[in-house]
Scaffold this motif. Structure first.
Motif, PDB file in Angstrom:
ATOM      1  N   PRO A  24       0.822  -1.210   0.000  1.00 21.84           N
ATOM      2  CA  PRO A  24       0.000   0.000   0.000  1.00 21.84           C
ATOM      3  C   PRO A  24       0.856   1.259   0.000  1.00 21.84           C
ATOM      4  O   PRO A  24       1.942   1.282   0.582  1.00 21.84           O
ATOM      5  CB  PRO A  24      -0.810  -0.127   1.298  1.00 21.84           C
ATOM      6  CG  PRO A  24      -0.001  -1.036   2.168  1.00 21.84           C
ATOM      7  CD  PRO A  24       0.688  -1.994   1.249  1.00 21.84           C
ATOM      8  N   ALA A  25       0.374   2.303  -0.661  1.00 20.91           N
ATOM      9  CA  ALA A  25       1.078   3.577  -0.661  1.00 20.91           C
ATOM     10  C   ALA A  25       1.223   4.062   0.770  1.00 20.91           C
ATOM     11  O   ALA A  25       0.276   4.011   1.561  1.00 20.91           O
ATOM     12  CB  ALA A  25       0.319   4.602  -1.500  1.00 20.91           C
ATOM     13  N   SER A  97      -1.932  -6.966  -8.725  1.00 19.92           N
ATOM     14  CA  SER A  97      -1.212  -5.851  -9.342  1.00 19.92           C
ATOM     15  C   SER A  97      -1.665  -5.611 -10.780  1.00 19.92           C
ATOM     16  O   SER A  97      -1.598  -4.495 -11.276  1.00 19.92           O
ATOM     17  CB  SER A  97       0.300  -6.101  -9.309  1.00 19.92           C
ATOM     18  OG  SER A  97       0.803  -5.931  -8.005  1.00 19.92           O
ATOM     19  N   ARG A 129       0.580   2.746  -5.579  1.00 16.03           N
ATOM     20  CA  ARG A 129       1.078   1.843  -4.541  1.00 16.03           C
ATOM     21  C   ARG A 129       2.571   2.096  -4.327  1.00 16.03           C
ATOM     22  O   ARG A 129       3.193   2.879  -5.043  1.00 16.03           O
ATOM     23  CB  ARG A 129       0.849   0.380  -4.958  1.00 16.03           C
ATOM     24  CG  ARG A 129      -0.573   0.057  -5.341  1.00 16.03           C
ATOM     25  CD  ARG A 129      -0.709  -1.349  -5.861  1.00 16.03           C
ATOM     26  NE  ARG A 129      -0.740  -2.322  -4.765  1.00 16.03           N
ATOM     27  CZ  ARG A 129      -0.623  -3.632  -4.928  1.00 16.03           C
ATOM     28  NH1 ARG A 129      -0.433  -4.132  -6.135  1.00 16.03           N
ATOM     29  NH2 ARG A 129      -0.681  -4.462  -3.907  1.00 16.03           N
ATOM     30  N   ARG A 150       2.405   3.623 -10.091  1.00 19.39           N
ATOM     31  CA  ARG A 150       1.155   3.047 -10.586  1.00 19.39           C
ATOM     32  C   ARG A 150       1.443   2.128 -11.763  1.00 19.39           C
ATOM     33  O   ARG A 150       2.220   2.483 -12.661  1.00 19.39           O
ATOM     34  CB  ARG A 150       0.210   4.156 -11.051  1.00 19.39           C
ATOM     35  CG  ARG A 150      -1.208   3.654 -11.370  1.00 19.39           C
ATOM     36  CD  ARG A 150      -2.013   4.646 -12.193  1.00 19.39           C
ATOM     37  NE  ARG A 150      -2.099   5.986 -11.696  1.00 19.39           N
ATOM     38  CZ  ARG A 150      -2.984   6.438 -10.795  1.00 19.39           C
ATOM     39  NH1 ARG A 150      -3.872   5.598 -10.279  1.00 19.39           N
ATOM     40  NH2 ARG A 150      -2.988   7.697 -10.418  1.00 19.39           N
TER      41      ARG A 150
END
Length: 200
Positions: A24-25, A97, A129, A150
């Motif tokens: 996760p970002a 993904s 992400r 991304r």
């Protein structure tokens, strides 16, 4: 010119851990070449034989002065992308993904059915992400961290009898929010593994 073959880097997967991870970002990123990413990051399994391709693109435009000469060259564009071929078509991380987490629905095996997956091919843009990429060359280690990236394109090879199905992901990177990363779309950590011998 002095040539030193010890300066070469011949990339291969690290002995410990995987090569390509996504999380996760905003997840905590490694800050050196040897630390594995945390539990928030998912390993994407086997990577194709061409390894990891990091491409930096810069575009410039000349500003001219009276008489036609170049006064200054202006950088008009900058971007950096990563391309990777993922070989495990049934790897959940690869599927998420490629299609987005919410678009991959997995049901565990039962006594009457194997594990099932339903994958929705939608037009939704994939999320931003964080990514970690690890390679090694003998004792040398190299880790790329991407705070914000991304998946911009996914190219899938055919389902055919002559080769396994693979997915080529291209990741577009963005300027990080963390000021400690000094604006690096990608931050690259290296460790040559050549520790100093202890005295005595």
């Amino acid at each position: 010119m002095t040539v030193n073959v010890m300066n070469a880097f011949v990339g291969r997967p690290p002995i410990e851990g995987g090569v390509f991870y996504a999380g996760p970002a905003g997840a905590a990123l490694p800050t050196d070449a040897t630390t594995l990413p945390g539990a928030e990051f998912e390993d994407h399994g086997a990577v194709g034989p061409d390894g990891i391709n990091v491409t930096q693109n810069r575009s410039t435009s000349d500003e001219r002065m009276f008489g036609g000469g170049v006064f200054v060259d202006l950088q008009t564009e900058f971007d950096e992308t990563v391309e990777v071929v993922l070989m495990e078509d049934d790897n959940d991380a690869v599927l998420k993904s490629s299609f987005g987490d919410a678009n991959v629905v997995k049901t565990a095996a039962t006594d009457s059915s194997g594990t099932t997956r339903t994958i929705y091919h939608t037009d939704e843009q994939l999320p931003i992400r964080s990514f970690v990429i690890r390679t090694a060359s003998g004792d040398k280690k190299k880790t790329y961290v991407i705070e914000r990236g991304r998946v911009s394109t996914v190219v899938t090879t055919p389902d055919a009898h002559g080769a396994s199905t693979k997915r080529t992901l291209t990741i577009k990177t963005f300027k990080p929010l963390n000021t400690a990363l000094k604006g690096g779309h990608i931050v690259e950590y290296r460790n040559d593994g050549a520790v100093l011998a202890s005295g005595g």
